[in-house]
Design an enzyme around this catalytic site. Structure first.
Site, short mmCIF file in Angstrom:
data_model
loop_
_atom_site.label_atom_id
_atom_site.label_comp_id
_atom_site.label_asym_id
_atom_site.label_seq_id
_atom_site.Cartn_x
_atom_site.Cartn_y
_atom_site.Cartn_z
CG PHE A 123 33.70 56.31 29.97
CD1 PHE A 123 35.02 55.97 29.69
CD2 PHE A 123 33.33 57.65 29.92
CE1 PHE A 123 35.95 56.95 29.37
CE2 PHE A 123 34.25 58.63 29.59
CZ PHE A 123 35.56 58.28 29.31
CB ALA A 130 35.88 67.98 37.08
NE ARG A 271 -9.04 64.73 24.76
CZ ARG A 271 -9.78 64.41 25.82
NH1 ARG A 271 -10.24 63.17 25.98
NH2 ARG A 271 -10.06 65.32 26.73
N GLY A 342 -2.52 67.01 26.42
CA GLY A 342 -3.24 67.65 27.52
C GLY A 342 -2.85 67.00 28.83
CD GLU A 366 28.53 61.15 24.47
OE1 GLU A 366 29.34 61.77 23.78
OE2 GLU A 366 28.73 60.00 24.91
CB THR A 368 26.03 71.22 28.43
OG1 THR A 368 27.04 72.20 28.17
CG2 THR A 368 26.33 70.49 29.73
CB SER A 369 22.76 72.96 24.77
OG SER A 369 21.88 71.94 24.39
C1 FAD Z 1 21.92 60.83 33.81
C2 FAD Z 1 23.37 61.16 33.55
C3 FAD Z 1 24.24 60.15 33.16
C4 FAD Z 1 25.59 60.42 32.94
N1 FAD Z 1 26.45 59.40 32.61
C5 FAD Z 1 27.80 59.63 32.65
C6 FAD Z 1 28.73 58.54 32.51
O1 FAD Z 1 28.36 57.39 32.29
N2 FAD Z 1 30.06 58.83 32.65
C7 FAD Z 1 30.54 60.09 32.87
O2 FAD Z 1 31.75 60.26 32.98
N3 FAD Z 1 29.66 61.15 32.96
C8 FAD Z 1 28.33 60.94 32.87
N4 FAD Z 1 27.44 62.00 33.01
C9 FAD Z 1 27.97 63.33 33.23
C10 FAD Z 1 27.70 64.35 32.13
O3 FAD Z 1 28.57 64.14 31.05
C11 FAD Z 1 27.84 65.74 32.78
O4 FAD Z 1 26.67 65.94 33.55
C12 FAD Z 1 28.02 66.86 31.77
O5 FAD Z 1 29.28 66.79 31.18
C13 FAD Z 1 27.85 68.24 32.42
O6 FAD Z 1 28.62 68.36 33.57
P1 FAD Z 1 27.93 68.89 34.93
O7 FAD Z 1 26.66 68.16 35.12
O8 FAD Z 1 28.94 68.82 35.99
O9 FAD Z 1 27.54 70.39 34.65
P2 FAD Z 1 28.55 71.65 34.73
O10 FAD Z 1 29.76 71.37 33.94
O11 FAD Z 1 28.68 72.05 36.15
O12 FAD Z 1 27.69 72.73 33.97
C14 FAD Z 1 26.62 73.46 34.61
C15 FAD Z 1 26.09 74.47 33.60
O13 FAD Z 1 27.14 75.40 33.26
C16 FAD Z 1 27.30 75.40 31.85
N5 FAD Z 1 28.69 75.60 31.49
C17 FAD Z 1 29.80 74.98 31.98
N6 FAD Z 1 30.90 75.41 31.33
C18 FAD Z 1 30.50 76.31 30.41
C19 FAD Z 1 31.15 77.11 29.41
N7 FAD Z 1 32.48 77.03 29.22
N8 FAD Z 1 30.40 77.94 28.65
C20 FAD Z 1 29.06 77.99 28.81
N9 FAD Z 1 28.38 77.28 29.74
C21 FAD Z 1 29.09 76.44 30.52
C22 FAD Z 1 26.83 74.04 31.38
O14 FAD Z 1 26.47 74.04 30.01
C23 FAD Z 1 25.63 73.81 32.30
O15 FAD Z 1 24.51 74.48 31.79
C24 FAD Z 1 26.07 61.74 33.14
C25 FAD Z 1 25.18 62.76 33.50
C26 FAD Z 1 23.85 62.49 33.71
C27 FAD Z 1 22.92 63.60 34.13
#
Ligand code: FAD
Length: 388
Positions: A123, A130, A271, A342, A366, A368-369
């Site tokens: 997917f 983005a 341990r 450890g 899915e 971020t926090s």
């Molecule tokens: C190992 C891995 C596998 C993945 N697999 C898939 C996949 O199969 N398909 C797919 O489509 N995607 C996939 N992803 C993508 C994943 O869903 C994104 O990494 C995620 O949505 C975050 O986007 P970003 O990494 O661009 O971070 P960014 O969006 O650039 O965010 C960077 C930081 O800014 C913070 N931030 C951004 N906007 C806000 C806001 N409005 N308020 C507060 N904080 C904010 C974020 O929380 C984060 O801490 C994968 C990612 C990883 C690491």
């Protein structure tokens, strides 16, 4: 009163998953960690065995040959599958629910082979510019007669190395909405090997074997029959899956924490330091108590959200709170585990470092926090702001 004690049928399913993991997954885990990928013959072998065991379509309704399980039962099974290598367990499960939206000739070309374990999909939504801001994607598909021409780039796309085709979210226009102009997002089914479509592996420190990939689309021509759903419905399709996906992710974190806690208990109870087992020191045992307490809370939150999904009453608040809490709990649990192990906690010869590395990504994908906190706080505060 809600009672999540597993029924006899659920216990039988849980036992069969445990037996499958011990026999078919566990023996290969160290090799996948070393290799960093799942060899094709092993991937096929695990798929075949999962089909034979009746587990491959466990997440799908009966009309697609699935087990037709409710979300609570699926959650109980995810608690188990999560305790093994993600690179391998992903081979035990068939296509994403979104693929059941295939229509016409898509059914024979994509859905049925995926249900039979002959073809696998990935997917692709996220792009270098983005991620959280998913509506801002730039990969564009432009109509050309009966074809669409795709240009753009995706990254972090899981399992792109194993996938035979991709569900790719593209911009196909712009719509006026009550909230202003919005990009029209459409899903396309794109085969690996289509001219102009390149898939490149990315190196991650986590989830070895379940690898992210980078996709480029350079004038990739796809037929109009490769649109999944309707034009402009890309996000509607993805959103149907959103709640179940977040609950599954929380369940995954619960399962991993269970495994980490079991390994930590074994270590702490054997341990020795200062003439006694380290489990006798409160600095160690209280960490274990904290993990066990949070684990119980996360289990109940996740099962409760799954139950509400079964009842049709699940909300964004339910899924975001359980995904947020369970993923952050797993982070704390793996950090405590490394501390209790450890120096050995950081050595490649023990698996605890793997759980610690793998835990990190659950606070990022899915949603971020921070995005989960944004959803939770907006849903709670909006009614107060409207009444103020
Ligand atoms: C190992 C891995 C596998 C993945 N697999 C898939 C996949 O199969 N398909 C797919 O489509 N995607 C996939 N992803 C993508 C994943 O869903 C994104 O990494 C995620 O949505 C975050 O986007 P970003 O990494 O661009 O971070 P960014 O969006 O650039 O965010 C960077 C930081 O800014 C913070 N931030 C951004 N906007 C806000 C806001 N409005 N308020 C507060 N904080 C904010 C974020 O929380 C984060 O801490 C994968 C990612 C990883 C690491």
């Amino acid at each position: 009163m809600l009672d999540f004690t597993p029924s006899n049928e659920q216990v039988m399913l849980i036992d069969s998953v445990r037996a499958f993991i011990e026999k078919e997954i566990r023996p290969h885990e160290d090799r996948i960690e070393e290799l960093g990928y799942v060899p094709e013959e092993l991937e096929k072998d695990i798929r075949r065995k999962s089909i034979e065991a009746g587990l491959y379509l466990r997440h799908l309704p009966e009309e697609w040959g699935g087990l037709g399980l409710d979300h609570v039962t699926q959650t109980l099974l995810t608690f188990e599958f999560a305790q093994a290598s993600s690179g391998l367990t992903v081979c035990t499960g068939g296509p994403t629910y979104i693929l059941t939206k295939c229509r016409g000739e898509q059914v024979e070309r994509y859905l049925n082979p995926a249900l039979r374990g002959e073809r696998a999909e990935a997917f692709a939504l996220t792009e270098p510019d983005a991620g959280s801001d998913a509506r801002n994607i730039k990969t564009r598909a432009v109509k050309d007669g009966k074809h669409w021409v795709i240009n753009g780039r995706k990254h972090f796309i899981s399992e792109g190395d194993l996938a035979d085709f991709f569900i790719v979210m593209c911009v196909t226009g712009e719509d006026e909405t009550p909230r202003g102009k919005q990009k029209r997002i459409t899903s396309f089914l794109v085969d690996k090997g289509t001219p102009g479509f390149d898939v490149r592996k990315m190196e991650a420190v986590c989830t070895r074997g379940y690898n992210p990939t980078d996709l480029t689309f350079d004038n990739v021509r796809v037929h109009e029959s490769q649109i999944l759903g309707e034009e402009g419905q890309g996000f509607d399709l993805a959103n149907e899956w959103l709640y179940a996906g977040r609950i599954a992710m929380a369940a995954y974190c619960v399962g991993q924490t269970r495994r980490v806690l079991a390994m930590t208990n074994d270590w702490a109870a054997s341990r020795k330091a200062f003439g006694q087992t380290i489990s006798r020191f409160q600095g160690v045992s209280f960490k274990i108590a904290d993990v066990a307490t949070e684990l119980r809370a996360a289990e109940l939150m996740t099962l409760n959200a799954a139950w509400k999904l079964d009842q049709g009453t699940c909300t964004r608040l339910d899924t975001s709170t359980c995904k947020l809490f369970a993923s952050e709990m797993l982070g704390r649990a793996t950090d405590h585990a490394v501390q209790i192990f450890g120096g050995m906690g950081l050595m490649m010869e023990l698996p605890i470092q793997r759980y610690w590395r793998d835990a990190r990504v659950h606070r990022i994908w899915e949603g971020t926090s921070e995005i989960q906190r944004h959803i939770i706080s907006r849903d709670l505060l909006r009614p107060h702001e409207q009444n103020a």
